[in-house]
Design a protein around this motif. Structure first.
Motif, PDB file in Angstrom:
ATOM      1  N   VAL A  77       0.829  -1.203   0.000  1.00  0.00           N
ATOM      2  CA  VAL A  77       0.000   0.000   0.000  1.00  0.00           C
ATOM      3  C   VAL A  77       0.866   1.258   0.000  1.00  0.00           C
ATOM      4  O   VAL A  77       0.351   2.365   0.055  1.00  0.00           O
ATOM      5  N   ARG A  78       2.168   1.097  -0.085  1.00  0.00           N
ATOM      6  CA  ARG A  78       3.060   2.261  -0.125  1.00  0.00           C
ATOM      7  C   ARG A  78       3.029   2.875  -1.522  1.00  0.00           C
ATOM      8  O   ARG A  78       2.613   2.229  -2.495  1.00  0.00           O
ATOM      9  N   PRO A  79       3.492   4.119  -1.664  1.00  0.00           N
ATOM     10  CA  PRO A  79       3.578   4.727  -2.992  1.00  0.00           C
ATOM     11  C   PRO A  79       4.526   3.944  -3.902  1.00  0.00           C
ATOM     12  O   PRO A  79       5.636   3.592  -3.501  1.00  0.00           O
ATOM     13  N   GLY A  80       4.082   3.656  -5.106  1.00  0.00           N
ATOM     14  CA  GLY A  80       4.919   2.938  -6.064  1.00  0.00           C
ATOM     15  C   GLY A  80       5.097   1.479  -5.746  1.00  0.00           C
ATOM     16  O   GLY A  80       6.043   0.835  -6.233  1.00  0.00           O
ATOM     17  N   GLY A  81       4.204   0.902  -4.960  1.00  0.00           N
ATOM     18  CA  GLY A  81       4.281  -0.520  -4.647  1.00  0.00           C
ATOM     19  C   GLY A  81       3.966  -1.383  -5.859  1.00  0.00           C
ATOM     20  O   GLY A  81       3.382  -0.923  -6.844  1.00  0.00           O
ATOM     21  N   ARG A  82       4.357  -2.646  -5.794  1.00  0.00           N
ATOM     22  CA  ARG A  82       4.084  -3.579  -6.893  1.00  0.00           C
ATOM     23  C   ARG A  82       3.760  -4.946  -6.324  1.00  0.00           C
ATOM     24  O   ARG A  82       4.423  -5.429  -5.409  1.00  0.00           O
ATOM     25  N   LYS A  83       2.746  -5.573  -6.866  1.00  0.00           N
ATOM     26  CA  LYS A  83       2.343  -6.899  -6.413  1.00  0.00           C
ATOM     27  C   LYS A  83       3.382  -7.941  -6.805  1.00  0.00           C
ATOM     28  O   LYS A  83       4.004  -7.847  -7.867  1.00  0.00           O
TER      29      LYS A  83
END
Length: 785
Positions: free
Chosen positions: A548-554
């Motif tokens: 849920v952080r900025p610029g996160g990626r699954k």
């Protein structure tokens, strides 16, 4: 002969030995790592830490001090074998140390002992630290004797490591509590009665998982069980990750796999799925017999011997052992699902054997010993053991299984939840959510109102004070301070299996007291976490955490076999039945979720729910069945996101000859309409004698909404209808929050019309989080407010 040889080239030996390395759950490192020095094929390993301040070259872990934050550390294994050379790099997240709080007060304990109840005091007291945050401390009580009825005694106790004295008051009464079976107001519809409509996000995720389940090598899923039992593994390769032969959690994925097969079989009915279930269950029966022949107690079945259970009973800590009763629950729950959903009698036979083993083992332990075991971090995690033992009790009527369920009472959680005090900080989220589900199962089995209070209070605390906008909870698997979200927006937020279990708890509470608020939460976590956690490929992948952080990626786990990968095998199917619910008299149907689907009711009636392609938020429900079906009630949930502008219209075709032109009569239903009610539980109930081809047109307008974080931190998410929206952007800084009022003026009702799933606004591409694959994204934004 084929001329095949077992000779492996040095380069291949090095590569395979590196691939086989398993050094534990690197997502949440809080203890020293055991770094292997040699592989199975002869390769030698040397290790290099890229930051020795936190992990040394030999695996010694030094946790960051409180306030520094977690640290991601790279570890590189260099491998050499007869000229073959290769490297492999691992990323480990070392958890910061918890804050060392000072305890300033202990809450007095007040207990009422009724006839038939044990005169016990909890093994913990509720304490308050120097920041006003509640926690629990182990307490040792002075010996006491219960007085006669009507009398009260006071008992002193001593809290560990504080020097503080605890006080308890016990009142003995002869008033009994009504502890009969609970009344279920809304129950699940029968398995197999709901079918998803083709082409939706949910149907796509279901079909991808079914394709993957059908592709799985059953013999590989049985590898650890057959190895433990001394049986031929039939040429299968070993499991990997958390199910690797070297891992102490091995066997858990196989349990989830059994549940996944049974759930898929119940919604799809493919013979191949039933064949796989029969093969797996029969093979496990062979393992159970072989384990007994090797000296294990009768009924025992696992992917390892009974040693981990022995070690737990002398309080051996994680990671030397890893939650043996957690893995046992997955196996038992898988067998239960194969019995209930796929009709496997052999699975039930194996299950009762395990139930007997559990009762026999735990019945010889003292309450104090059990309390200490279940309070242990990870090692004492037991998953849904309470629930599976209660289910076994319901199926057989054997009281030993109900007593075995009570052996798993964890008063470190149960006592503060009963008192409605949030002591969840620093507790492992998914270790305890299934325990709250277990409390609810105990209540439904006649265990008393205490257990309902535990489950209900726990749920309310979690969804009010620990929930991200997507419905997920926890960071690095842990609960943190109530109401604090901003400090825990990371890559390791919102563990998928925690959300899966919260959905199960939510619907369990809904069944006892239906209301739209519970299903608002259920819908949110389903659409925005569970659906979003599914890989977009047919590879069985599921996210462990949802960044849920900025610029996160699954990151979709496919080979690590984490706990969340396991629950992902189930979560594409289990919620389907909860789209609808059946009222107590079977004449009331709850429409809980507006997911296109069909429901076959037990009396021959059918209900079909469709989306209106012309407008987002438009739905149609069509009825079909016998003309003399009698009156029935349809309860329609009005979601929190629909506001006050919802609209329902009923279209009914008059019986033949009632109107010469055969036109349909239309009744408009609003809050002011006579003959219909909008109940305080958030459902519109419409009771009438429905005719074949009657239909309802339902309008639940989608609008852009801003969802501020509950901690007042100035961060917000953006929702459109039930969907949390993600902005695709690589920046790791918070982006400004868009003006949702402007968006509503310019774009509302047009964004996802006619199947469009993305749009461009404020210079960025936006889409539901569920549609994001591996792109970097933002779901929280800096809000000027």
């Amino acid at each position: 002969m084929s001329g095949r040889t077992d000779v492996i080239l040095p380069e291949e030996a090095v590569r395979q030995d590196l691939a086989d390395i398993y050094i534990g759950n690197l997502n949440t490192v809080d203890t020293d790592l055991k770094l292997p020095s040699r592989g199975k094929r002869g390769a030698r390993f040397s290790w290099k830490s890229h930051e020795t301040l936190f992990i040394s070259h030999d695996g010694k872990v030094t946790r960051p001090t409180y306030g520094v934050g977690n640290r991601k550390i790279l570890l590189t294994a260099s491998s050499a074998y007869e000229g073959g050379l290769a490297d492999r790099t691992f990323e480990a997240t070392v958890l910061e140390e918890p804050r060392k709080a000072s305890i300033v007060s202990l809450r007095p304990v007040k207990r009422t002992v009724r006839p038939g109840e044990p005169g016990e005091l909890p093994p913990v007291v509720i304490a308050t630290d120097d920041r006003g945050i509640p926690t629990t401390l182990t307490v040792k009580w002075e010996p006491f004797t219960l007085p006669v009825s009507g009398k009260t005694i006071h008992v002193k106790g001593y809290a560990e490591e504080t020097g503080l004295t605890a006080d308890a008051q016990i009142l003995v009464t002869d008033q009994r509590e009504d502890s009969g079976p609970a009344r279920i107001s809304a129950g699940e519809v029968p398995a197999g009665s709901v079918r998803l409509s083709e082409g939706t996000r949910f149907w796509d995720a279901q079909e991808r998982m079914i394709r993957w389940l059908l592709s799985v090598d059953d013999d590989q899923m049985l590898y650890n069980f057959r190895s433990a039992a001394g049986l031929d593994v039939r040429g299968a390769g070993p499991m990997t990750g958390w199910d690797a032969p070297e891992c102490n959690l091995k066997g858990h994925t196989t349990g989830h796999y059994l549940s996944g097969l049974a759930l898929a079989c119940s919604v799809h009915g493919q013979p191949e799925l039933k064949d796989k279930i029969n093969y797996m269950v029969n093979a496990l029966a062979e393992c159970q017999k072989a384990l007994e022949a090797k000296g294990c107690a009768k009924g025992f079945l696992s992917a390892y011997s009974e040693q981990q259970f022995d070690l737990l009973e002398v309080y051996t800590r994680y990671p030397e052992i890893w939650a043996p009763y957690y893995t046992l629950d997955k196996i038992m729950s898988g067998l239960y699902d194969c019995y209930c959903l796929a009709g496997s009698k052999e699975a039930f036979h194996l299950l009762t054997g395990l139930g007997d083993w559990v009762y026999g083992r735990l019945s010889r332990l003292s309450r104090a010993q059990l309390d200490k075991m279940w309070s242990m971090y990870i090692a004492g995690e037991f998953g849904g053991m309470i629930s599976v033992m209660v289910r076994l009790y319901r199926e057989t009527g054997d009281g030993r299984y109900r007593r075995a369920a009570l052996f798993f009472r964890n008063e470190k959680l149960f006592y503060p939840m009963e008192e409605n005090v949030d002591t969840l900080k620093d507790m492992h989220a998914n270790q305890h959510i299934p325990q709250a589900i277990g409390a609810l199962e105990l209540y439904k089995a006649g265990g008393g109102k205490r257990y309902l209070a535990i489950a209900r209070n726990f749920w309310q605390m979690v969804v009010r004070s620990h929930e991200y906008s997507i419905g997920g909870v926890g960071e690095t698997e842990m609960f943190h301070e109530p109401g604090d979200i901003a400090h825990y927006m990371t890559d390791k937020s919102a563990e998928s299996c925690a959300s899966y279990n919260l959905m199960r708890l939510t619907f369990g509470l809904f069944g006892l007291s239906p209301d739209s608020r519970k299903m608002d939460y259920y819908e949110n976590v389903l659409y925005n976490h569970i659906l979003s956690s599914a890989s977009h490929k047919a590879d069985g992948g599921t996210t462990y955490f949802m960044p849920v952080r900025p610029g996160g990626r699954k990151e979709f786990n496919t080979s690590e076999n984490t706990c969340c990968h396991g629950t992902g095998l189930e979560s594409r199917f289990r919620y389907i039945r909860n789209i609808y619910a059946a009222g107590e008299d079977k004449k009331e149907v709850y429409v809980n979720l507006y997911i296109p689907s069909e429901l076959d009711m037990e009396d021959g009636w059918k209900l079909k729910l469709e989306e209106d392609a012309r407008t987002q938020g438009g739905y149609r429900i069509t009825f079909n069945g016998p003309k003399d079906g009698g009156e029935r009630t349809v309860a329609l949930r009005i979601p929190c996101w629909a506001g006050e502008d919802w609209d329902i219209r009923i279209h009914t075709v008059h019986p033949e000859g009632a109107e010469a032109d055969g036109l349909a009569k239309t009744d408009a239903v609003t809050e002011a309409s006579q003959g219909f009610t909008v109940d305080s539980d958030g459902y519109v109930r419409i009771r009438r004698q429905w005719m074949p081809d009657d239909r309802m047109e339902i309008s639940l307008p989608f609008r852009f909404r801003k969802l501020p974080a509950p901690d007042g931190s100035g961060y917000s998410s953006i929702a459109y209808g039930p969907y949390i929206l993600a902005a695709l952007n690589d920046s790791e800084e918070y982006l400004p929050c868009p003006d949702v009022d402007r968006w509503n003026d310019q774009m509302a009702r047009e964004v996802f019309r006619d199947g469009v799933r993305e749009f461009v606004a404020d210079g960025m591409k936006w889409m539901p989080l569920a549609d994001v694959d591996e792109e970097r994204y933002h779901i929280y934004f800096a809000d000027k407010q």
